[in-house]
Design a protein around this motif. Sequence first.
Motif, PDB file in Angstrom:
ATOM      1  N   LYS A 105     -30.287  63.574   9.567  1.00  0.00           N
ATOM      2  CA  LYS A 105     -29.054  62.955   9.088  1.00  0.00           C
ATOM      3  C   LYS A 105     -28.032  64.027   8.706  1.00  0.00           C
ATOM      4  N   VAL A 106     -26.781  63.773   9.083  1.00  0.00           N
ATOM      5  CA  VAL A 106     -25.673  64.662   8.736  1.00  0.00           C
ATOM      6  C   VAL A 106     -24.625  63.840   7.980  1.00  0.00           C
ATOM      7  N   PRO A 107     -24.064  64.401   6.886  1.00  0.00           N
ATOM      8  CA  PRO A 107     -24.324  65.707   6.283  1.00  0.00           C
ATOM      9  C   PRO A 107     -25.672  65.739   5.557  1.00  0.00           C
ATOM     10  N   THR A 108     -26.238  66.943   5.417  1.00  0.00           N
ATOM     11  CA  THR A 108     -27.464  67.119   4.652  1.00  0.00           C
ATOM     12  C   THR A 108     -27.112  67.127   3.170  1.00  0.00           C
ATOM     13  N   THR A 109     -28.045  67.501   2.330  1.00  0.00           N
ATOM     14  CA  THR A 109     -27.810  67.454   0.885  1.00  0.00           C
ATOM     15  C   THR A 109     -27.025  68.656   0.357  1.00  0.00           C
ATOM     16  N   SER A 110     -26.757  69.645   1.196  1.00  0.00           N
ATOM     17  CA  SER A 110     -26.063  70.852   0.750  1.00  0.00           C
ATOM     18  C   SER A 110     -24.614  70.561   0.365  1.00  0.00           C
ATOM     19  N   CYS A 111     -24.129  71.268  -0.638  1.00  0.00           N
ATOM     20  CA  CYS A 111     -22.715  71.226  -1.033  1.00  0.00           C
ATOM     21  C   CYS A 111     -22.088  72.615  -0.966  1.00  0.00           C
ATOM     22  N   GLU A 112     -22.804  73.580  -0.411  1.00  0.00           N
ATOM     23  CA  GLU A 112     -22.340  74.962  -0.351  1.00  0.00           C
ATOM     24  C   GLU A 112     -21.177  75.082   0.642  1.00  0.00           C
ATOM     25  N   PRO A 113     -20.015  75.598   0.238  1.00  0.00           N
ATOM     26  CA  PRO A 113     -18.878  75.722   1.150  1.00  0.00           C
ATOM     27  C   PRO A 113     -19.206  76.471   2.439  1.00  0.00           C
ATOM     28  N   GLY A 114     -20.007  77.530   2.341  1.00  0.00           N
ATOM     29  CA  GLY A 114     -20.324  78.329   3.511  1.00  0.00           C
ATOM     30  C   GLY A 114     -21.264  77.658   4.486  1.00  0.00           C
ATOM     31  N   ALA A 115     -21.858  76.503   4.108  1.00  0.00           N
ATOM     32  CA  ALA A 115     -22.826  75.826   4.974  1.00  0.00           C
ATOM     33  C   ALA A 115     -22.208  74.682   5.771  1.00  0.00           C
ATOM     34  N   PHE A 116     -20.918  74.397   5.559  1.00  0.00           N
ATOM     35  CA  PHE A 116     -20.274  73.313   6.314  1.00  0.00           C
ATOM     36  C   PHE A 116     -20.403  73.572   7.814  1.00  0.00           C
ATOM     37  N   PRO A 117     -20.707  72.548   8.629  1.00  0.00           N
ATOM     38  CA  PRO A 117     -20.671  71.101   8.399  1.00  0.00           C
ATOM     39  C   PRO A 117     -21.965  70.484   7.872  1.00  0.00           C
ATOM     40  N   TRP A 118     -22.766  71.292   7.200  1.00  0.00           N
ATOM     41  CA  TRP A 118     -23.943  70.791   6.501  1.00  0.00           C
ATOM     42  C   TRP A 118     -24.951  70.132   7.441  1.00  0.00           C
ATOM     43  N   THR A 119     -25.316  70.884   8.487  1.00  0.00           N
ATOM     44  CA  THR A 119     -26.397  70.472   9.368  1.00  0.00           C
ATOM     45  C   THR A 119     -27.667  71.206   8.934  1.00  0.00           C
ATOM     46  N   THR A 120     -28.807  70.814   9.505  1.00  0.00           N
ATOM     47  CA  THR A 120     -30.075  71.446   9.134  1.00  0.00           C
ATOM     48  C   THR A 120     -30.079  72.925   9.477  1.00  0.00           C
ATOM     49  N   SER A 121     -29.545  73.274  10.649  1.00  0.00           N
ATOM     50  CA  SER A 121     -29.469  74.665  11.077  1.00  0.00           C
ATOM     51  C   SER A 121     -28.402  74.791  12.143  1.00  0.00           C
ATOM     52  N   ALA A 122     -27.993  76.022  12.441  1.00  0.00           N
ATOM     53  CA  ALA A 122     -26.999  76.236  13.492  1.00  0.00           C
ATOM     54  C   ALA A 122     -27.559  75.809  14.853  1.00  0.00           C
ATOM     55  N   ALA A 123     -28.859  76.028  15.057  1.00  0.00           N
ATOM     56  CA  ALA A 123     -29.480  75.693  16.333  1.00  0.00           C
ATOM     57  C   ALA A 123     -29.517  74.193  16.588  1.00  0.00           C
ATOM     58  N   SER A 124     -29.617  73.404  15.525  1.00  0.00           N
ATOM     59  CA  SER A 124     -29.712  71.944  15.683  1.00  0.00           C
ATOM     60  C   SER A 124     -28.385  71.243  15.439  1.00  0.00           C
ATOM     61  N   ALA A 125     -27.314  71.999  15.199  1.00  0.00           N
ATOM     62  CA  ALA A 125     -26.030  71.404  14.811  1.00  0.00           C
ATOM     63  C   ALA A 125     -25.495  70.422  15.850  1.00  0.00           C
ATOM     64  N   SER A 126     -25.526  70.783  17.126  1.00  0.00           N
ATOM     65  CA  SER A 126     -24.966  69.901  18.156  1.00  0.00           C
ATOM     66  C   SER A 126     -25.708  68.576  18.209  1.00  0.00           C
ATOM     67  N   ARG A 127     -27.040  68.615  18.188  1.00  0.00           N
ATOM     68  CA  ARG A 127     -27.834  67.378  18.235  1.00  0.00           C
ATOM     69  C   ARG A 127     -27.538  66.507  17.023  1.00  0.00           C
ATOM     70  N   GLU A 128     -27.493  67.110  15.854  1.00  0.00           N
ATOM     71  CA  GLU A 128     -27.310  66.333  14.633  1.00  0.00           C
ATOM     72  C   GLU A 128     -25.898  65.761  14.537  1.00  0.00           C
ATOM     73  N   LEU A 129     -24.903  66.536  14.918  1.00  0.00           N
ATOM     74  CA  LEU A 129     -23.529  66.044  14.871  1.00  0.00           C
ATOM     75  C   LEU A 129     -23.313  64.923  15.891  1.00  0.00           C
ATOM     76  N   ALA A 130     -23.865  65.081  17.094  1.00  0.00           N
ATOM     77  CA  ALA A 130     -23.743  64.028  18.097  1.00  0.00           C
ATOM     78  C   ALA A 130     -24.426  62.756  17.627  1.00  0.00           C
ATOM     79  N   GLY A 131     -25.588  62.912  16.987  1.00  0.00           N
ATOM     80  CA  GLY A 131     -26.303  61.748  16.462  1.00  0.00           C
ATOM     81  C   GLY A 131     -25.528  61.035  15.376  1.00  0.00           C
ATOM     82  N   ALA A 132     -24.659  61.775  14.676  1.00  0.00           N
ATOM     83  CA  ALA A 132     -23.850  61.186  13.607  1.00  0.00           C
ATOM     84  C   ALA A 132     -22.542  60.599  14.128  1.00  0.00           C
ATOM     85  N   GLY A 133     -22.275  60.771  15.422  1.00  0.00           N
ATOM     86  CA  GLY A 133     -21.071  60.181  15.997  1.00  0.00           C
ATOM     87  C   GLY A 133     -19.960  61.151  16.310  1.00  0.00           C
ATOM     88  N   VAL A 134     -20.245  62.460  16.329  1.00  0.00           N
ATOM     89  CA  VAL A 134     -19.215  63.445  16.657  1.00  0.00           C
ATOM     90  C   VAL A 134     -19.126  63.597  18.176  1.00  0.00           C
TER      91      VAL A 134
END
Length: 240
Positions: A105-134
């Motif tokens: 699920k995106v966004p994850t529980t992080s609130c750290e500014p440097g971690a935006f867009p708050w995905t699990t990892s950089a490697a999984s960002a595309s899959r997670e963002l697409a799953g969220a409707g991006v």
Amino acid sequence: MTFIRGIQRRLRAGITRPEVGAAAVVIGSALLLTGCAGDQQTGQAASRDAVSSPSPAACARDEPYYQAGLLQTEDVWSQPGRSQETTTVVELDPKACTTGSKPAKVPTTSCEPGAFPWTTSAASASRELAGAGVRARGDVTFTAKGKTLQEIVLASSPSEQRPSIVAAYRDHLEGCKAQAVGGLGGKPEWFRIATASNQLLVSLDDGVVIALRAERSQWTDDELGELMRAAEGRSEKFRE
């Protein structure tokens, strides 16, 4: 993918969506002719490998069309000079990205500014963002004069089946106790999160999420506000 600024301008000036497709056909034809001139058995073996091992990169496809929707050099630096820029613009294929295990699920529980867009990892960002409707993602980092600024744009896929990506990030920012600094009078909503060293300014409007990340010591609130207004104007490209 990293784009050199000179190349970016030629792409923006000369490429439309149909021309990108035409270029792909020309390149594909050239590669086919080259393959025919080589060893036939080697070509057949390569073909079998390609069929049996589809590329996972199909999830995110480079899309230069959206480059004009990101901040440009002249938006960030008032004085001309040497600027290092790293740009990534991709269009996400929801079917290819979500094949297999269910994305986190995106966004994850992080609130750290440097971690935006708050995905699990950089490697999984595309899959997670697409799953969220991006549908599309743009990312550009500017570095010059000892200062760095990063812009991230997320454009949603229109769908009645999924909750709005804008609503998801709004709820998350409110849960992070982000400071609401805009949104009055029908304007886009702005939220700010700041730590001792980093800051994040997020704009939410009409299916598009824009985030500016920077170090607090390098950019003032007023400077980031001016850059966000410029980014909102540029982001119309992501709504097309």
